[in-house]
Enzyme design. Structure first.
Site, PDB file in Angstrom:
ATOM      1  N   THR A   1      -0.144  -1.980   9.079  1.00  0.00           N
ATOM      2  CA  THR A   1      -1.478  -1.905   9.681  1.00  0.00           C
ATOM      3  C   THR A   1      -1.536  -3.026  10.706  1.00  0.00           C
ATOM      4  O   THR A   1      -0.581  -3.792  10.848  1.00  0.00           O
ATOM      5  CB  THR A   1      -2.567  -2.040   8.583  1.00  0.00           C
TER       6      THR A   1
ATOM      7  N   GLU B   1      -1.328   3.719   7.933  1.00  0.00           N
ATOM      8  CA  GLU B   1      -0.971   3.437   6.535  1.00  0.00           C
ATOM      9  C   GLU B   1       0.396   2.754   6.474  1.00  0.00           C
ATOM     10  O   GLU B   1       0.531   1.658   6.942  1.00  0.00           O
ATOM     11  CB  GLU B   1      -1.035   4.692   5.661  1.00  0.00           C
TER      12      GLU B   1
ATOM     13  N   SER C   1      -8.326  -0.962   1.911  1.00  0.00           N
ATOM     14  CA  SER C   1      -8.516  -2.397   1.644  1.00  0.00           C
ATOM     15  C   SER C   1      -8.870  -3.142   2.917  1.00  0.00           C
ATOM     16  O   SER C   1      -8.987  -4.374   2.895  1.00  0.00           O
ATOM     17  CB  SER C   1      -7.235  -3.001   1.069  1.00  0.00           C
TER      18      SER C   1
END
Ligand code: GLY
Length: 593
Positions: free
Chosen positions: A390, A410, A460
Site C-alpha cells: 500500500t 492490497e 486497516s
C-alpha cells in the site's frame, strides 16, 4: 492556545519552520509522483488537485502498491470551513459474492492462490474516488491532473530500488500472467534499478480517461476488459478461483463521503478513519488504553523505548486487535458497536487486564453487551497475517487545505492480473475479508468481516489529522496492512508523549503487534532508526513473557514497518512543512522555494 500547547506545537513543527512554504508541501514515497503533485501546486492547483495527480502518477511509478485497479481512503481537510471528510473509494464485493467463497469446501483457500485469482478482485474505487474529490473540492479538470502521469507512462521513468526489489521478490506475482510479465520482466528478465520503463498501454488508458472521464472505466470498454480479466483463476482452484464481478457491479460502484471519527488523547484531537477501516477505531482504542500510563515520564520508568513503555504498548495492541478481529467490518453492511468500543467504562475494564509485571494470556474480544445492547458475546477469530504494502502521501496547499491519502491494491502487485491492453493491475482486496465465515448465532459473533454482496472488506488504513485546540497541526498515515495502525500509533506517541518532531518520530524505530496472540515485531538495523531498542530492553520484554523477539541476548528487532508521510501546519503563522520516511524513497517537495 496556552503557552504549553503552543510550545508543543512548535516542537512538532520546529525543523520545518525554517523551510516553511507560502505555497505548499508534498510528501510522497516516490520522487516522480511527488514532482507530479508539486507541478500541480505550482500551476495554482489546490491540495485536492495535487493529490489526484499524485495518485495517477503513483499508478505509473509505484504500480505495485496502488492505482486505478484498487481503492483507498482520502482525508480532505478544508481550511476555509475547518471541515474534514474522508473520500471512501474502498473496493466492494460483487453482487455474486458469498460468505463461503474463499472456503468452498469448508476449508480456507491458501492465500497465495486465492489472492492471485480473479475471485479476490474487488470492484475498484480509486478512479471514481479521485473524480469525486476533484468535482467537490478541486479546481482543475481531470485531464489536467492526468497530464504528469500520462507523460511518465508514455515517455518512461527510471526504475528505483524499491520497484526493482519488489519485482525481484515478487512471490511469483509478476510472472503468473503474461501481460504483467511483459511489463516488469521483458524478455523474461526482471527490470533492475536504473532501467527505463515505458508503459504504452497504461498511457493509452490514462489518455482515454482524460478524454472520456470515469465512465470509460466503469461502463465502457475498460469495464468490459476488467470483467474479462478477473475471470482468470489459478488452475489449482478450478472454477472456484474465477472472479464474480459483472458489468453491473462496475456500473453501480459508488463512492461514499464520510465524516471523521473524532477521538482525544492527552489534550490533542484526532480526526481518524471510520469503518469500513479498522484504522481509526483500533488506533483510538489503543490510545485510550495507553492514556492511563505515563508514557512520557522517564522518572517512572517510562519514556521512549523503555521496557515498561513497550510492554504496555504491546499489551494495548493485543487487546485492541482482539476486538478488531471480531467487532469491526463494513458498518454500512452491518451495524457495529462503535460507541461501545470507545466507551470509557469498557476501556477501563479492558485496561485493567494489562499487568505491569507479566504479559497477559491471549485476550479475547471484549464482551460489549453492557455498553451496547446490540452487541453480544464473542469468540476468537483466527486472523490471517495481512500484507505489508500500500502507500501513503500527504499534501498541504498555500491555503492550508490538507490531504492525507492511503491508497492500495492490497498485496504488493495486487492480484498480479494486468488488464490486457490497458496496462494496470487489478487488486486482490477481497482477501481482506474473513476466509472462513465467522458469523455464529450460538456465540454471538456477528461475522463483521464476512464476505457479502456489495460489502467492503475491512481495512486497516488510517489516514489521520491531528489537531490542537481545534487547529489542524499535522496530517499523516502509513502503508503496511494491519501494521498501519501501529505505525500511526508509534508516530503519534512519539510526538505527543516523547516530544519528538514529526521527522524524528518517523525515523524512530517502531513496535507492532497485530494479533491477540501477541508476537512482537520491532524495528532496528537501519542507521536512522534512533534511539534503537537495545538488547537489554528486548531481554526485559522477553522476561515479561513477550514473544517474537528470538533468543535472549540477541537482537530481535530487525524489521522494517510502514512508511509514514506527513505534512504539518503551524496554526499561528500558517507555516507549512513536511516529513517523509527513509524506509522508502522519502520525498518532500516545498513548492515556491
Ligand atoms: N489492504 C490493506 C488494507 O486495506 O488495510
Amino acid at each position: 492556545m496556552n503557552r504549553i500547547a503552543r510550545w508543543l506545537v512548535l516542537c512538532l513543527l520546529s525543523p520545518s519552520l525554517a523551510a516553511a512554504s507560502p505555497e505548499g508541501v508534498v510528501a510522497v514515497s516516490q520522487p516522480a509522483a511527488a514532482a507530479a503533485g508539486a507541478r500541480i501546486l505550482a500551476q495554482g492547483g489546490n491540495a485536492i488537485d495535487a493529490a489526484v495527480a499524485v495518485q495517477f502518477a503513483l499508478n505509473v511509478v509505484e504500480p505495485q502498491s496502488s492505482g486505478i485497479g484498487g481503492g483507498g481512503f482520502m482525508l480532505v481537510h478544508l481550511a476555509k470551513t475547518g471541515e474534514t471528510f474522508f473520500v471512501d473509494s474502498r473496493e466492494r464485493a460483487p453482487a455474486l459474492a458469498r460468505a463461503d467463497m474463499f472456503a468452498p469446501d469448508g476449508l480456507p483457500m491458501r492465500f497465495p492462490l486465492a489472492s492471485t485469482s480473479g475471485l479476490a478482485v474487488g470492484v475498484p474505487g480509486t478512479l471514481l474516488g479521485l473524480d469525486t474529490a476533484l468535482r467537490r473540492w478541486g479546481t482543475m479538470k481531470l485531464a489536467d491532473t492526468l497530464a504528469p502521469a500520462i507523460e511518465l507512462a508514455g515517455h518512461g521513468f527510471r526504475v528505483n530500488r524499491f520497484l526493482a526489489q519488489d519485482i525481484a521478490d515478487d512471490d511469483g506475482r509478476t510472472q503468473l500472467q503474461p501481460e504483467t510479465a511483459a511489463i516488469f520482466r521483458p524478455g523474461g528478465v526482471p527490470l533492475a534499478e536504473g532501467d527505463w520503463l515505458v508503459q504504452p498501454d497504461l498511457a493509452k488508458t490514462l489518455k482515454l480517461i482524460a478524454a472520456r472521464g470515469p465512465d470509460v472505466f466503469y461502463r465502457g470498454p475498460i469495464a468490459q476488459a476488467i470483467v474479462k480479466a478477473q475471470q482468470r483463476g489459478r488452475s489449482e482452484l478450478g472454477n472456484a478461483g474465477k472472479g464474480r464481478m459483472t458489468l453491473a457491479d462496475l456500473a453501480q460502484y459508488r463512492v461514499t463521503i464520510r465524516p471523521p471519527l473524532i477521538g482525544h488523547y492527552r489534550g490533542w484531537t484526532l480526526a481518524a478513519m471510520p469503518p469500513p477501516s479498522a484504522g481509526g477505531l483500533t488506533l483510538l482504542e489503543i490510545l485510550k488504553l495507553l492514556e492511563r500510563f505515563p508514557l512520557g515520564d522517564t522518572a517512572q520508568g517510562y519514556g521512549f523505548g523503555s521496557p515498561r513503555t513497550l510492554h504496555v504498548m504491546a499489551e494495548a495492541m493485543r487487546l485492541a486487535f482482539a476486538d478488531r478481529a471480531v467487532w469491526i467490518g463494513d458498518d454500512d453492511a452491518m451495524p457495529m458497536p462503535q460507541r461501545a468500543l470507545l466507551n470509557p467504562d469498557y476501556l477501563a475494564a479492558r485496561a485493567a487486564l494489562i499487568q505491569p509485571d507479566r504479559r497477559m494470556d491471549t485476550p479475547q474480544a471484549g464482551d460489549l453487551t453492557p455498553w451496547e445492547t446490540a452487541a453480544a458475546q464473542s469468540k476468537p477469530v483466527r486472523a490471517r497475517q495481512e500484507s505489508l504494502h500500500t502507500t501513503h502521501f500527504a499534501i498541504v496547499d498555500r491555503w492550508g487545505n490538507m490531504v492525507s491519502y492511503t491508497t492500495t491494491i492490497e498485496y504488493t502487485w495486487g492480484s498480479g492480473i494486468t488488464v490486457p491492453g490497458y496496462g494496470f493491475l487489478l487488486n486482490n482486496e477481497l482477501t481482506d475479508f474473513n476466509f472462513m465465515p465467522g458469523a455464529d448465532p450460538a456465540t454471538g459473533n456477528p461475522g463483521a468481516n464476512d464476505v457479502a454482496p456489495f460489502k467492503r472488506p475491512r481495512s486497516s488504513m488510517a489516514p489521520l489529522l491531528l489537531l490542537k485546540d481545534g487547529q489542524p497541526v499535522a496530517a499523516y498515515g502509513s502503508p503496511g496492512g494491519a501494521t498501519i495502525i501501529n505505525s500511526v500509533l508509534n508516530v503519534t506517541l512519539d510526538v505527543i508523549d516523547h516530544g519528538m518532531t514529526l521527522q524524528q518520530a518517523i525515523d524512530a524505530p517502531r513496535l507492532s503487534v497485530t494479533q491477540a496472540t501477541g508476537r512482537i515485531s520491532c524495528e532496528g538495523g537501519l542507521p536512522f532508526m534512533q534511539p534503537a531498542f537495545s538488547i537489554a530492553t528486548q531481554d526485559a520484554l522477553r522476561t515479561l513473557g513477550h514473544t517474537g523477539l528470538g533468543e535472549t541476548g540477541t537482537d530481535g528487532c530487525r524489521e522494517t514497518i510502514g512508511s509514514v508521510q506527513a505534512v504539518v501546519v503551524d496554526p499561528t503563522t500558517g507555516a507549512h512543512g513536511g516529513a517523509a520516511d527513509p524506509r522508502r524513497e522519502e520525498t518532500v517537495i516545498r513548492v515556491g522555494h
